[in-house]
Scaffold this active site. Structure first.
Site, PDB file in Angstrom:
ATOM      1  N   HIS A 144       0.852  -1.194   0.000  1.00 34.04           N
ATOM      2  CA  HIS A 144       0.000   0.000   0.000  1.00 34.04           C
ATOM      3  C   HIS A 144       0.888   1.245   0.000  1.00 34.04           C
ATOM      4  O   HIS A 144       2.020   1.195   0.499  1.00 34.04           O
ATOM      5  CB  HIS A 144      -0.889  -0.044   1.254  1.00 34.04           C
ATOM      6  CG  HIS A 144      -1.868   1.063   1.337  1.00 34.04           C
ATOM      7  ND1 HIS A 144      -1.556   2.261   1.937  1.00 34.04           N
ATOM      8  CD2 HIS A 144      -3.144   1.163   0.900  1.00 34.04           C
ATOM      9  CE1 HIS A 144      -2.610   3.055   1.876  1.00 34.04           C
ATOM     10  NE2 HIS A 144      -3.580   2.414   1.246  1.00 34.04           N
ATOM     11  N   ARG A 146       1.365   3.667   1.852  1.00 34.43           N
ATOM     12  CA  ARG A 146       1.979   4.113   3.108  1.00 34.43           C
ATOM     13  C   ARG A 146       2.946   3.096   3.711  1.00 34.43           C
ATOM     14  O   ARG A 146       3.431   3.266   4.809  1.00 34.43           O
ATOM     15  CB  ARG A 146       0.913   4.517   4.131  1.00 34.43           C
ATOM     16  CG  ARG A 146       0.064   3.401   4.649  1.00 34.43           C
ATOM     17  CD  ARG A 146      -0.919   3.921   5.711  1.00 34.43           C
ATOM     18  NE  ARG A 146      -1.273   2.863   6.616  1.00 34.43           N
ATOM     19  CZ  ARG A 146      -0.603   2.523   7.719  1.00 34.43           C
ATOM     20  NH1 ARG A 146       0.476   3.154   8.054  1.00 34.43           N
ATOM     21  NH2 ARG A 146      -1.008   1.540   8.485  1.00 34.43           N
ATOM     22  N   LYS A 147       3.247   2.048   2.964  1.00 33.75           N
ATOM     23  CA  LYS A 147       4.170   1.024   3.443  1.00 33.75           C
ATOM     24  C   LYS A 147       5.613   1.351   3.054  1.00 33.75           C
ATOM     25  O   LYS A 147       5.876   2.240   2.264  1.00 33.75           O
ATOM     26  CB  LYS A 147       3.783  -0.351   2.873  1.00 33.75           C
ATOM     27  CG  LYS A 147       2.385  -0.818   3.281  1.00 33.75           C
ATOM     28  CD  LYS A 147       2.223  -0.889   4.776  1.00 33.75           C
ATOM     29  CE  LYS A 147       0.952  -1.573   5.184  1.00 33.75           C
ATOM     30  NZ  LYS A 147      -0.139  -0.722   5.531  1.00 33.75           N
ATOM     31  N   ILE A 148       6.555   0.577   3.597  1.00 36.66           N
ATOM     32  CA  ILE A 148       7.982   0.802   3.380  1.00 36.66           C
ATOM     33  C   ILE A 148       8.349   0.671   1.904  1.00 36.66           C
ATOM     34  O   ILE A 148       9.109   1.467   1.369  1.00 36.66           O
ATOM     35  CB  ILE A 148       8.808  -0.182   4.237  1.00 36.66           C
ATOM     36  CG1 ILE A 148       8.585   0.130   5.708  1.00 36.66           C
ATOM     37  CG2 ILE A 148      10.283  -0.129   3.879  1.00 36.66           C
ATOM     38  CD1 ILE A 148       9.117  -0.913   6.658  1.00 36.66           C
TER      39      ILE A 148
END
Length: 185
Positions: A144, A146-148
């Site tokens: 997603h 907002r993930k790393i």
């Protein structure tokens, strides 16, 4: 290769990874899956999609991860009540901090329960030298925004279990085993 698992199957989201993993191990209506009381709603929703019941277990306030002592306490109480519906444990590696996998996997082994790691927010995290997502039977990741690491959306399932990998591939592709190119020939 990065996680160290034999199989990695791309899916449409981290939630889909959790859902398909649960289906692959046979979670169905009436089953219970142990999860932490502190997590993003997708963890519990994936269980509900299977018409199973999430069992919320308290967290350790030092790590924000599920408390293994509380897992065992719940299982022991369920056994005393002759409740045989607990079918899996789904720890979440919160905020990149791995859950206590030694104790969780020991409990899972003791009660013959598979462990599905929700590693959506922990890609790259290690627990005692092992990458999360390759400690339990199945690891689930999210890409997603907002993930790393992001692909705009998407997810990944990692496992060392060939049967689980095959089931996930079938579920992911609506049961199709022949590629679109081969179907059109």
């Amino acid at each position: 290769d990065y996680i160290g698992s034999r199989y990695a199957i791309a899916v449409s989201s981290g939630t889909a990874a959790l859902h398909l993993s649960l289906l692959a191990i046979g979670i169905t209506e009436g089953d219970e899956v142990i999860v932490p009381s502190f997590s993003f709603i997708a963890t519990a929703n994936a269980i509900v999609y299977c018409r199973a019941t999430p069992v919320f277990i308290d967290i350790d306030l030092q790590t924000y991860n599920i408390n293994p002592e509380k897992i065992e306490e719940y299982i022991c109480n369920a056994i005393k009540k002759k409740n045989k519906s607990i079918k899996a444990i789904m720890p979440v590696h919160q905020l990149g901090m791995p859950a206590d996998m030694d104790n969780i996997t020991a409990i899972a082994k003791k009660y013959n329960l598979p462990v599905i790691e929700d590693a959506a927010c922990a890609l790259g995290s290690e627990y005692k030298g092992r990458k999360v997502g390759n400690i339990g039977e199945i690891g689930c990741f999210s890409f997603h925004p907002r993930k790393i690491i992001t692909t705009g959306e998407g997810g990944m399932i990692t496992t060392n279990n060939k049967e689980v990998a095959e089931k996930v591939r079938l579920l992911r592709n609506h049961g199709m085993t022949i590629s679109a190119d081969k179907r059109r020939k």
